[in-house]
Design an enzyme around this catalytic site. Structure first.
Site, PDB file in Angstrom:
ATOM      1  N   VAL A  11       0.823  -1.209   0.000  1.00 47.64           N
ATOM      2  CA  VAL A  11       0.000   0.000   0.000  1.00 47.64           C
ATOM      3  C   VAL A  11       0.863   1.267   0.000  1.00 47.64           C
ATOM      4  O   VAL A  11       0.656   2.172  -0.817  1.00 47.64           O
ATOM      5  CB  VAL A  11      -0.969  -0.020   1.212  1.00 47.64           C
ATOM      6  N   LEU A 156      -7.143  -0.760  -2.997  1.00 50.98           N
ATOM      7  CA  LEU A 156      -6.448  -1.407  -4.119  1.00 50.98           C
ATOM      8  C   LEU A 156      -6.416  -2.922  -3.956  1.00 50.98           C
ATOM      9  O   LEU A 156      -6.543  -3.449  -2.851  1.00 50.98           O
ATOM     10  CB  LEU A 156      -5.021  -0.867  -4.251  1.00 50.98           C
ATOM     11  N   GLY A 259     -14.194 -21.523  -5.710  1.00 50.61           N
ATOM     12  CA  GLY A 259     -12.765 -21.830  -5.727  1.00 50.61           C
ATOM     13  C   GLY A 259     -12.288 -22.459  -4.447  1.00 50.61           C
ATOM     14  O   GLY A 259     -13.056 -23.065  -3.695  1.00 50.61           O
ATOM     15  N   CYS A 266      -5.346  -9.488   3.494  1.00 46.81           N
ATOM     16  CA  CYS A 266      -6.437  -8.603   3.917  1.00 46.81           C
ATOM     17  C   CYS A 266      -7.683  -9.340   4.394  1.00 46.81           C
ATOM     18  O   CYS A 266      -8.046  -9.239   5.570  1.00 46.81           O
ATOM     19  CB  CYS A 266      -6.792  -7.651   2.784  1.00 46.81           C
TER      20      CYS A 266
HETATM   21  N1  LIG Z   1      -1.980  -5.374   0.669  1.00 45.29           N
HETATM   22  C1  LIG Z   1      -3.170  -4.984   0.275  1.00 45.29           C
HETATM   23  O1  LIG Z   1      -3.691  -5.447  -0.740  1.00 45.29           O
HETATM   24  C2  LIG Z   1      -3.931  -3.956   1.063  1.00 45.29           C
HETATM   25  C3  LIG Z   1      -5.051  -3.326   0.466  1.00 45.29           C
HETATM   26  C4  LIG Z   1      -5.748  -2.372   1.196  1.00 45.29           C
HETATM   27  C5  LIG Z   1      -5.358  -2.065   2.502  1.00 45.29           C
HETATM   28  N2  LIG Z   1      -4.287  -2.724   3.047  1.00 45.29           N
HETATM   29  C6  LIG Z   1      -3.905  -2.342   4.419  1.00 45.29           C
HETATM   30  O2  LIG Z   1      -2.794  -1.446   4.349  1.00 45.29           O
HETATM   31  C7  LIG Z   1      -1.896  -1.667   5.438  1.00 45.29           C
HETATM   32  C8  LIG Z   1      -0.519  -1.995   4.904  1.00 45.29           C
HETATM   33  O3  LIG Z   1      -0.598  -3.207   4.163  1.00 45.29           O
HETATM   34  P1  LIG Z   1       0.631  -3.729   3.273  1.00 45.29           P
HETATM   35  O4  LIG Z   1       0.138  -4.947   2.578  1.00 45.29           O
HETATM   36  O5  LIG Z   1       1.180  -2.605   2.504  1.00 45.29           O
HETATM   37  O6  LIG Z   1       1.640  -4.144   4.445  1.00 45.29           O
HETATM   38  P2  LIG Z   1       3.120  -4.708   4.307  1.00 45.29           P
HETATM   39  O7  LIG Z   1       3.265  -5.668   5.412  1.00 45.29           O
HETATM   40  O8  LIG Z   1       3.386  -5.131   2.903  1.00 45.29           O
HETATM   41  O9  LIG Z   1       4.040  -3.421   4.579  1.00 45.29           O
HETATM   42  C9  LIG Z   1       4.087  -2.719   5.785  1.00 45.29           C
HETATM   43  C10 LIG Z   1       5.408  -1.963   5.836  1.00 45.29           C
HETATM   44  O10 LIG Z   1       5.387  -1.063   6.952  1.00 45.29           O
HETATM   45  C11 LIG Z   1       6.703  -1.002   7.485  1.00 45.29           C
HETATM   46  N3  LIG Z   1       6.682  -0.423   8.838  1.00 45.29           N
HETATM   47  C12 LIG Z   1       6.333  -1.000  10.013  1.00 45.29           C
HETATM   48  N4  LIG Z   1       6.444  -0.110  11.021  1.00 45.29           N
HETATM   49  C13 LIG Z   1       6.872   1.071  10.476  1.00 45.29           C
HETATM   50  C14 LIG Z   1       7.157   2.360  10.999  1.00 45.29           C
HETATM   51  N5  LIG Z   1       7.044   2.653  12.301  1.00 45.29           N
HETATM   52  N6  LIG Z   1       7.543   3.313  10.135  1.00 45.29           N
HETATM   53  C15 LIG Z   1       7.672   3.059   8.812  1.00 45.29           C
HETATM   54  N7  LIG Z   1       7.419   1.851   8.259  1.00 45.29           N
HETATM   55  C16 LIG Z   1       7.027   0.869   9.085  1.00 45.29           C
HETATM   56  C17 LIG Z   1       7.182  -2.444   7.404  1.00 45.29           C
HETATM   57  O11 LIG Z   1       8.587  -2.545   7.503  1.00 45.29           O
HETATM   58  C18 LIG Z   1       6.634  -2.860   6.036  1.00 45.29           C
HETATM   59  O12 LIG Z   1       7.569  -2.629   4.997  1.00 45.29           O
HETATM   60  C19 LIG Z   1      -2.544  -2.776   6.274  1.00 45.29           C
HETATM   61  O13 LIG Z   1      -3.317  -2.178   7.275  1.00 45.29           O
HETATM   62  C20 LIG Z   1      -3.428  -3.497   5.282  1.00 45.29           C
HETATM   63  O14 LIG Z   1      -4.518  -4.133   5.899  1.00 45.29           O
HETATM   64  C21 LIG Z   1      -3.561  -3.630   2.361  1.00 45.29           C
END
Ligand SMILES: NC(=O)c1ccc[n+]([C@@H]2O[C@H](COP(=O)([O-])OP(=O)(O)OC[C@H]3O[C@@H](n4cnc5c(N)ncnc54)[C@H](O)[C@@H]3O)[C@@H](O)[C@H]2O)c1
Length: 450
Positions: A11, A156, A259, A266
């Protein structure tokens, strides 16, 4: 606008890229220094179509930089996105430690007004918690600096994240501040041109919108899987039923593919977090519980079918597995149905020859080197001397295999298809035993019974 993004996961990185792509000046901050070093070389640490190109251009244009320095990011940027992970805690609740950690650093470090934007998926009430956390830090410093907190949940989809972020269906802004809403409108202006997609609401409704959206989508999946299981028991074909119900515009065709169950980072965690949220407010939410349970059962269906065909003792059996990622066009294996299949097959003594166009490294990171897992270079390598082929992910590369070659390569031409990719009659006519989801007995078996 000077924009800081905390978190460079799926994200955060996409948000940073799409903001820089339209001219904002973006600093993307992550506590993972190794990841930051990789990103500085324009290498994306995961597979997401179109993202590497967009990041590379933004880096070349000096509109994007990566850092592990939180204080410098807070100092340099007026607009601070929180896009860190919110994993499930042991009781299913969303673990807010990373979000509140960022909020704490912002409160401790800010010297000018900030607009803090929560992109992570967070339980209802988190914007208030973030506000309190920042204010507590300011109070401790005896600092009187204005700030606003808005909820801006992300919708997304991994695998089409760049397209989704550049052409959003809606831009949800949860805030009661007219100034903050105006600033968000300006920030998103390039992505809000053909119609006004920006919906302003209070932060609790914005937070709830994200959970309700994911719960609705997960419900559709568990619903059609439940129908598939009934269809199979009564001799109906769920693919015909799917076409039949999808034609009703009130139902529609989207997201009703039967499926092997939903996975990813998520749906599973958000469903559990919503259940926890309901429980903690003394609300019964039986639909949410059933969606989760149905999905858990569905993830075991493929392994159960293999055992039904090959017997309980799979020692000495080789199973070909096509697809490790939880869906196509990503290398993300978090809670993927393939994990349930792998673990079930291993528990019964089988060895697995797996192929995925992108997720081999994710499998290596998840399971390490083991004798009962061979990660193959090509889909046909996985078929060699296999007693069964299990299909877990609907990658395009799996849609039209050379069936006669498949028969030559396999020890037993048996397919357990968790994505209903093939026409059962055609596959049977090739001399292959074929089981799909909700499509009754394999055609070869059915025809031999009549
Ligand atoms: N992946 C998806 O498809 C998606 C879609 C919509 C919403 N989300 C939500 O978005 C959020 C992030 O998801 P993601 O998949 O990108 O997570 P991810 O696990 O891929 O990435 C999270 C990142 O945050 C970093 N991080 C942790 N603590 C930190 C700090 N204090 N400062 C800076 N960086 C820090 C980690 O090192 C990691 O790189 C979650 O809440 C998730 O539910 C995800």
């Amino acid at each position: 606008m000077d924009i800081g993004v905390f978190g460079s996961g799926y994200v955060g990185l996409v948000q940073a890229a799409v903001m820089a792509d339209v001219g904002h000046n973006v600093t993307c901050m992550d506590i993972d220094s190794q990841r930051v070093a990789t990103l500085r070389t324009a290498e994306v640490p995961f597979y997401e179509p179109g993202l590497a190109r967009m990041l590379g251009e933004a880096l070349d244009n000096k509109l994007l930089s990566f850092t592990d320095d939180a204080a410098a990011t807070i100092d340099a940027c007026d607009y601070l996105f929180i896009a860190v992970g919110t994993p499930a805690g042991e009781d299913g609740s969303a673990d807010l430690q990373y979000v509140l950690n960022v909020a704490g650093s912002i409160g401790a470090g800010m010297t000018t007004r900030k607009l803090v934007i929560i992109k992570s998926t967070v339980p209802v009430g988190t914007a208030d918690l973030v506000r309190e956390t920042i204010q507590a830090e300011l109070d401790q410093r005896d600092a009187d600096i204005p700030f606003d907190v808005v909820s801006n949940p992300e919708f997304l989809k991994e695998g089409s994240a760049v397209a989704d972020a550049t052409r959003p269906d809606r831009i949800i802004i949860g805030s009661n501040s007219a100034q903050a809403i105006d600033e968000m409108r300006i920030m998103y202006q390039a992505y809000n041109r053909n119609r006004d997609k920006l919906m302003a609401m209070d932060s609790r409704s914005a937070e709830m919108t994200k959970y309700a959206a994911n719960a609705m989508l997960a419900t559709k999946i568990s619903f059609i899987n439940e129908m598939a299981n009934i269809a199979e028991a009564v001799g109906a074909d769920i693919e015909e039923v799917r076409r039949g119900i999808g034609a009703d515009p009130r139902i529609g065709y989207q997201f009703i593919y039967p499926g092997a169950g939903y996975g990813g980072s998520c749906f599973p965690k958000d469903i559990r977090a919503l259940q926890h949220l309901a429980d903690s407010h003394n609300q019964t939410a039986p639909i949410i519980g059933a969606v989760h349970e149905t999905n858990q059962r569905q993830k075991n269906k493929l392994g159960e079918r293999v055992i039904q065909c090959l017997g309980n003792d799979l020692a000495g059996k080789r199973i070909a597995l096509w697809g490790l990622a939880f869906k196509p066009n990503t290398d993300d294996m978090r809670e993927a149905p393939a994990c349930a299949v792998l673990e079930q097959l291993w528990a019964h003594g089988a060895s697995v020859q797996a192929f995925d166009p992108q997720a081999a490294n994710s499998a290596r990171a998840m399971y390490g080197e083991r004798d009962d897992l061979v990660l193959c270079e090509g889909k046909e390598d996985a078929l060699k001397d296999a007693d069964c082929l299990v299909i877990c992910t609907e990658w395009k590369a799996f849609f039209s295999p050379n069936f006669s070659h498949l028969i030559e390569l396999m020890r037993r031409p048996l397919i357990v298809d968790g994505r209903n990719l093939y026409d059962p009659a055609y596959v049977a006519s090739q001399g292959i035993e074929y089981y799909a989801i909700g499509r009754g007995l394999s055609i070869s078996q059915a025809s031999s019974q009549t």
